[in-house]
Scaffold this active site. Structure first.
Site, PDB file in Angstrom:
ATOM      1  N   HIS A  70       0.838  -1.207   0.000  1.00 37.17           N
ATOM      2  CA  HIS A  70       0.000   0.000   0.000  1.00 37.17           C
ATOM      3  C   HIS A  70       0.874   1.259   0.000  1.00 37.17           C
ATOM      4  CE1 HIS A  70      -3.547   2.398   1.512  1.00 37.17           C
ATOM      5  NE2 HIS A  70      -2.551   3.153   1.959  1.00 37.17           N
ATOM      6  N   GLU A  71       1.849   1.293   0.897  1.00 36.68           N
ATOM      7  CA  GLU A  71       2.721   2.474   0.982  1.00 36.68           C
ATOM      8  C   GLU A  71       3.620   2.595  -0.252  1.00 36.68           C
ATOM      9  OE1 GLU A  71       1.998   4.685   3.070  1.00 36.68           O
ATOM     10  OE2 GLU A  71       0.720   3.415   4.303  1.00 36.68           O
ATOM     11  N   HIS A  74       1.759   4.404  -2.986  1.00 34.73           N
ATOM     12  CA  HIS A  74       1.831   5.864  -2.827  1.00 34.73           C
ATOM     13  C   HIS A  74       3.199   6.381  -3.269  1.00 34.73           C
ATOM     14  CE1 HIS A  74      -1.952   6.332  -0.743  1.00 34.73           C
ATOM     15  NE2 HIS A  74      -1.583   5.612   0.304  1.00 34.73           N
TER      16      HIS A  74
HETATM   17 ZN   LIG Z   1      -2.641   5.117   2.054  1.00 34.27          ZN
END
Ligand SMILES: [Zn+2]
Length: 121
Positions: A70-71, A74
């Site tokens: 998830h990170e 980003h």
């Molecule tokens: Zn996030």
């Protein structure tokens, strides 16, 4: 003496330093224990204790791998939009990608925010 030591390194992915905060250390085995001794025996009876613990550890690893993915989503979108990523740090209840600077365009900020897949709760 400090009660808030610096996060420790877990290595690099795509050149981005990955850290874990010390609050993450007790949580990782706690999740494995909770899954191995509570959730799985109730939801999937009939396995051995070793099997429950292996599945508990695997689930705990996959939980934090999913936080990391998830990170990374980003961070890599931020890179594609021209922003650098300082690092990614795992914490007790999730992770944080720190970006170098602010997106110049609102559309960049939207893309960077939207690529992190959401948890369904
Ligand atoms: Zn996030």
């Amino acid at each position: 003496m400090t009660l808030n030591p610096k996060p420790f390194s877990l290595g690099r992915i795509f050149g981005i330093p990955i850290y874990a905060h010390y609050s993450w250390l007790p949580v990782f085995p706690f999740y494995a224990w909770a899954i191995a001794s509570g959730l799985l025996p109730r939801e999937a009876p009939g396995l051995s204790t070793v099997q429950y613990w292996l599945l508990g550890l695997l689930t705990s690893i996959l939980l934090f791998v999913s936080v990391l993915v998830h990170e990374l989503a980003h961070a890599t979108m931020a890179r594609a939009e021209g922003l650098g990523t300082g690092n990614i740090t795992l914490y007790m209840f999730g992770g944080l990608a720190s970006l170098n600077g602010q997106p110049a365009q609102p559309s960049s900020e939207f893309k960077i925010a939207i690529v992190g897949p959401r948890r369904v709760s």
